[in-house]
Design a protein around this motif. Structure first.
Motif, mmCIF file in Angstrom:
data_model
loop_
_atom_site.group_PDB
_atom_site.id
_atom_site.type_symbol
_atom_site.label_atom_id
_atom_site.label_comp_id
_atom_site.label_asym_id
_atom_site.label_seq_id
_atom_site.Cartn_x
_atom_site.Cartn_y
_atom_site.Cartn_z
ATOM 1 N N ALA A 20 -2.060 5.962 -1.011
ATOM 2 C CA ALA A 20 -3.452 5.875 -0.577
ATOM 3 C C ALA A 20 -4.291 7.010 -1.167
ATOM 4 C CB ALA A 20 -3.531 5.930 0.948
ATOM 5 N N ASP A 22 -9.362 4.866 0.307
ATOM 6 C CA ASP A 22 -8.715 4.100 1.374
ATOM 7 C C ASP A 22 -8.975 4.669 2.757
ATOM 8 O OD1 ASP A 22 -7.265 2.204 -0.359
ATOM 9 O OD2 ASP A 22 -6.176 3.993 -1.015
ATOM 10 N N ALA A 70 0.828 -1.210 0.000
ATOM 11 C CA ALA A 70 0.000 0.000 0.000
ATOM 12 C C ALA A 70 0.861 1.258 0.000
ATOM 13 C CB ALA A 70 -0.925 -0.009 1.221
#
Length: 287
Positions: free
Chosen positions: A135, A171, A130
């Motif tokens: 994000a 996210d 990630a």
């Protein structure tokens, strides 16, 4: 394998751990918590979390049931017993379980505090895919209570914020008050413009992040320019890059806000460099 947890002086299999239905943490969110990261089987910035825990307890006039030394030993025991190499240790202290439900605080001499700790195994925490991708966040109104500097277990609205983000295909969410970003649902928020790192100044409006303090210290040592001030959502959308910091995600690049791409849509160089510095430096001093 059954996870070993800690409840009020005992190490127990998780399926045997219990607290009272009258516990004020359950009935009134009358409790505080901390989350300490584990890297290479060692605790990251434990002292910082212990200091903030003491501050949160003091702000709520809640005596601690353990000393800092005892707390460190409990953390280490749980990391060892659960074979955690990368992960988290969650700690929660509540005002305990009086004889019956009442809004007034119970006598601390008659009602021992409840203390609970458990681990979460998170392989790959440091090398997070990630973080390499970045994000996306949305902005939502900040509707929490005014004492966000106390790390209480009142996490319903942040949880709702994360669900709003999920529903929007993002996210996470950044919380906005009077037009300015306060922080993320579970992290501190930053933007970078013309090489300057901008993040909201400490006050009752935001959590005094332990990772925030370390990252800003490392940024200063790297001679990066820092401005601690509020910034608007529009200012964030016009930034060169953005990121968040937290104990569970370290430094997380942000690549879009409310659907608007920042820069070229990839994690920015400042965020990536700070993540690298943070992980390197904290590994050196983990205990």
């Amino acid at each position: 394998m059954t996870r070993t947890v800690y409840v009020n002086g005992e190490y127990l299999p998780e399926d045997q751990a219990k607290v009272s239905i009258f516990d004020r943490g359950f009935l009134m969110a009358d409790g505080v918590y901390e989350v300490t990261s584990v890297l290479d089987g060692k605790l990251v910035d434990f002292d910082g979390h212990a200091v903030r825990l003491a501050r949160s307890l003091a702000e709520l006039d809640m005596p601690s049931p353990v000393t800092t030394e005892e707390l460190l030993e409990i953390h280490r025991q749980l990391v060892s017993r659960n074979n955690i190499e990368e992960g988290l240790v969650y700690l929660q202290i509540t005002r305990g379980a009086p004889a019956d439900r009442d809004f007034a605080f119970p006598d601390p001499e008659e009602t021992p505090r409840t203390i609970v700790l458990f681990t979460q195994n998170k392989p790959g925490l440091a090398n997070s895919p990630a973080a390499a991708k970045g994000a996306s966040v949305i902005s939502i109104p900040d509707m929490r209570w005014a004492r966000r500097d106390i790390k209480t277990v009142q996490l319903l609205y942040p949880s709702m914020g994360k669900m709003m983000a999920k529903a929007a295909g993002a996210d996470d969410a950044w919380l906005v008050e009077d037009g300015a970003v306060t922080e993320g649902t579970s992290n501190n928020a930053y933007i970078v413009k013309d090489g300057v790192i901008i993040t909201r100044q400490l006050s009752n409006d935001i959590l005094h992040g332990i990772t925030r303090a370390a990252v800003l210290r490392f940024a200063n040592e790297a001679q990066m320019q820092i401005e601690e001030r509020a910034f608007t959502v529009e200012e964030a959308k016009a930034a060169d890059e953005a990121f968040t910091t937290s104990a569970s995600a370290f430094v997380m690049p942000v690549v879009s806000i409310d659907g608007q791409t920042l820069g070229d849509g990839a994690p920015g160089p400042v965020a990536l460099r700070l993540r690298e510095i943070y992980l390197d430096e904290m590994r050196k001093v983990a205990i």
